[in-house]
Every structure is written in C-alpha cells, then in structure tokens.
Design an enzyme around this catalytic site. Structure first.
Site: not given
Ligand SMILES: Cc1cc2nc3c(=O)[nH]c(=O)nc-3n(C[C@H](O)[C@H](O)[C@H](O)COP(=O)(O)O)c2cc1C
Length: 353
Positions: A23, A25, A180, A228
């Site tokens: 997910p 945002c 959160y 999560r």
């Molecule tokens: C633009 C953006 C928005 C994110 N929004 C959420 C979210 O809505 N919910 C959530 O649990 N994590 C959110 N995250 C965290 C990611 O889901 C993920 O756990 C984190 O980026 C680590 O993974 P990665 O190294 O593959 O980016 C967000 C990350 C990014 C980059």
C-alpha cells in the site's frame, strides 16, 4: 522452477504469484474519494504483473486520515468510487486489496511534498485522538480516547470492511503498523492508559484485537484478512519482536491469514538499520514462531533477492513499494530474469521477447 512465481492460496483465494504491491499513500484524493490518479496508479501496477494490488492506507473516518488528501471509505460515495478500480484490477487476473487505517495521533498532517507538517484547524487540520495525550515528535498532543471513542472506532473499522467488500476488494489489510492508531495502543511508549486498554500486553492489544475480530466477522470466510504490523519500534522499552510474535498468534486464532511485517514509525529519531531486506528476519521469525503466513517488506528490489526470500521459507509473499513506483512492470521483468513463464497482457505481447 521459480518459487516467487508459484501460486499462493489463502482461504479460497488464489494469488498467481508471490509479488504483492505494497500500500502506498498518494495524497491525491479530495474528501477521501479516489479519482483518475488512483485508477491509473493502481491499474498500472495490476497490468505490471503482481498478484495483489493493495490500495493505500484508507481512512475509516475523516479524522483517521493522515492528511486531508488521503483516500477514505466512510460513505457510499467512497464505495462507488472504488468500484471501477477493483473491477479493472480483477480484469487483469489480479487480486484487489485495500488497507484500512486510522492515523490517531499522526493524523492531520500536510502531504509529504508540502513538508508533511501537522496542519492546524485554520489550514484544514483537526484535533487528533490517541490512547494517551502523548505527542508524536513536535505534533500537538492527541486527545485521549474515551472507551466510547474506542467502541466507535471498532465500528468504523467494521463499517469500512463492509464497504470495502461492497466496493469489490477481496483482501482487506488492517493497518496496525507505522505508529498509527492501533500501533499507538500496542506500544508502551504511546499507550500510558490505566484502564483495560493499557498496561500489560494483553490490555494494550485489546483494542487492535477487537478491531481484527470485528473485521474478520464482516469479511467472508472464503477471503483472507491481512494485518500489517511494525515488528519493532527500534526503541528501548518499546514494542518488539517477542510481543509481535504473541500478537500474531492471537491474530491467527481470530482468523487473520497473513501478517505483513514492517517496522518503525512510532517514535521519531530512532536509528533503523535500513539495508536490503532488513525487515525480512521479522517475517521469518513470525512465520516460524507464530505459525501464520507472512509477507516480507522493505528494500526488496532484485528478482533473485525476492526469489531467495520465498524459496528459503522466510515469507509466503513479498510486498514491494518503491521498486514498483520506479517500474510498474517489475514483476514482468522479474519473470524474465528468473526464467518463469508467465502470461503478459495481450496488448503488450509484442514487447515480451
Ligand atoms: C509513496 C509511499 C507511500 C506509502 N504509503 C503507505 C501506506 O499507505 N501504508 C503502508 O502501510 N505503508 C506505506 N508505505 C510504506 C511501503 O508500503 C513499504 O512498506 C515501504 O516503502 C518499504 O518498502 P520498499 O523498500 O519496497 O519501498 C509507503 C511508501 C511509499 C514510498
């Protein structure tokens, strides 16, 4: 045979491979209503070949949003707006999922690209709520939730689940991570309550477990529920892996199907050993110790890395976020790199070889 591209079955739902779109945002909604941006963002990632696309942290109430531009799912207008998105994702043979969330004391902030600072009421912000009047960093302290507020929030999560189902989602993920609201109740650093919702681990877990039970009660028996969590606060005296394992067992007993293992977000300024796959050991430990399916997330960027996580039995699926922002077609490329024979969208077949 690639394990990353082997199917996964949870309850009666089959995922065509183990690559899940985490997910993310987008801070692009008005009044919580998803729009063309969300359609294209989520739709492109469905075309890209992952098995599950999880829509961003979506507020169960207006005050539960991180920012005024978050998506929400508290009215029938929200349900209606999500329907074409879930229908498109399904048309690609991909499972549509949604993360439902309440930001608690971390709500009422500006979008990150506008500084991400707390918003006061004259700038579209609102009074935040939390387990205790303890501020997150330099944010204003939240109002301590009454027991009635807690009951209301449980109902809001249940209503959000009902609407998510009606909107066409097949996986629901409850956000208990990243500092959160539900994480704020779990962690002794943010929960200083002296009633049945604070104190020992069982008390701190009370409200999150009630939410999980309420959502499980709404979500059909043939479809999976994910949670999560942040497996650690990375802070002395805070939430940690041992507590995460116990919580995961309780969630498993309530009928939760997969724990998506992230970390951090509760307190600012902590040192996190960020590096490739740095949260994978949490997914591996929870999978082994709590006997529940897990998802690994965080700095998973290479096909072989993802393949190894699955084939070593460290998790049942990998959630990717930023790698999929850089390249929505990462799964299609990964299949090629791992010599897995997967279906491409007909429209893109000429680019396959
Ligand atoms: C633009 C953006 C928005 C994110 N929004 C959420 C979210 O809505 N919910 C959530 O649990 N994590 C959110 N995250 C965290 C990611 O889901 C993920 O756990 C984190 O980026 C680590 O993974 P990665 O190294 O593959 O980016 C967000 C990350 C990014 C980059």
């Amino acid at each position: 045979m690639s394990q990353l591209f082997s199917p996964l079955r949870l309850r009666e739902l089959e995922f065509k491979n183990r690559i899940f779109v985490s997910p993310m945002c987008q801070y692009s909604a008005q009044d919580g209503i998803p729009n063309e941006w969300h359609f294209v963002h989520l739709g492109s990632r469905a075309v890209g070949g992952g098995a599950l696309v999880v829509a961003e942290a979506t507020g169960v109430s207006p005050e539960g949003r991180i920012s005024p531009a978050d998506t929400g799912i508290w009215s029938d207008a929200h349900t209606r707006a999500f329907k074409p998105i879930t229908a498109f994702i399904k048309s690609q043979g991909v499972v549509p999922g949604i993360q439902i969330a309440h930001a608690g004391r971390k709500a009422s902030t500006d979008a990150p690209w506008r500084g991400g600072k707390p918003l006061d009421q004259s700038h579209g912000g609102w009074q935040t709520i939390g387990p205790s009047p303890v501020a997150f960093g330099h944010s204003p302290a939240p109002r301590e939730m009454s027991q009635k507020d807690i009951e209301t929030a449980v109902e809001q999560f249940a209503d959000a689940a009902r609407r998510s189902l009606e909107a066409g989602f097949e996986v629901i993920e409850i956000h208990m991570a990243h500092g959160y609201l539900l994480h704020q109740f779990l962690s002794p650093l943010s929960n200083l309550r002296t009633d049945e919702f604070g104190g020992g681990l069982e008390n701190r877990a009370q409200f999150p477990l009630r939410v999980a039970a309420a959502v499980r009660g709404i979500w059909p028996a043939n479809l999976p529920v994910f949670v999560r969590i942040s497996a650690t606060d990375w802070a002395e005296g805070g939430w940690d892996l041992a507590q995460s394992i116990l919580l995961s067992k309780w969630l498993r007993d309530l009928g939760v199907d997969l724990i998506d293992c992230s970390s951090g977000g509760l307190v600012p300024g902590v040192t996190i050993p960020v590096g490739p796959g740095y949260q994978v050991p949490f997914a591996a430990a929870i999978r082994k110790e709590a006997g529940i399916a897990t998802g690994a997330v965080g700095m998973i960027t290479e096909p072989q890395q993802a393949e190894d996580i699955i084939s070593n039995g460290e998790s049942d699926a990998v959630f990717l976020a930023r790698a999929l922002l850089r390249d929505p077609y990462w799964p299609l490329r990964a299949a090629k790199a791992l010599a897995a024979d997967i279906a491409w969208p007909d429209q893109y077949l000429r680019a396959r070889d």
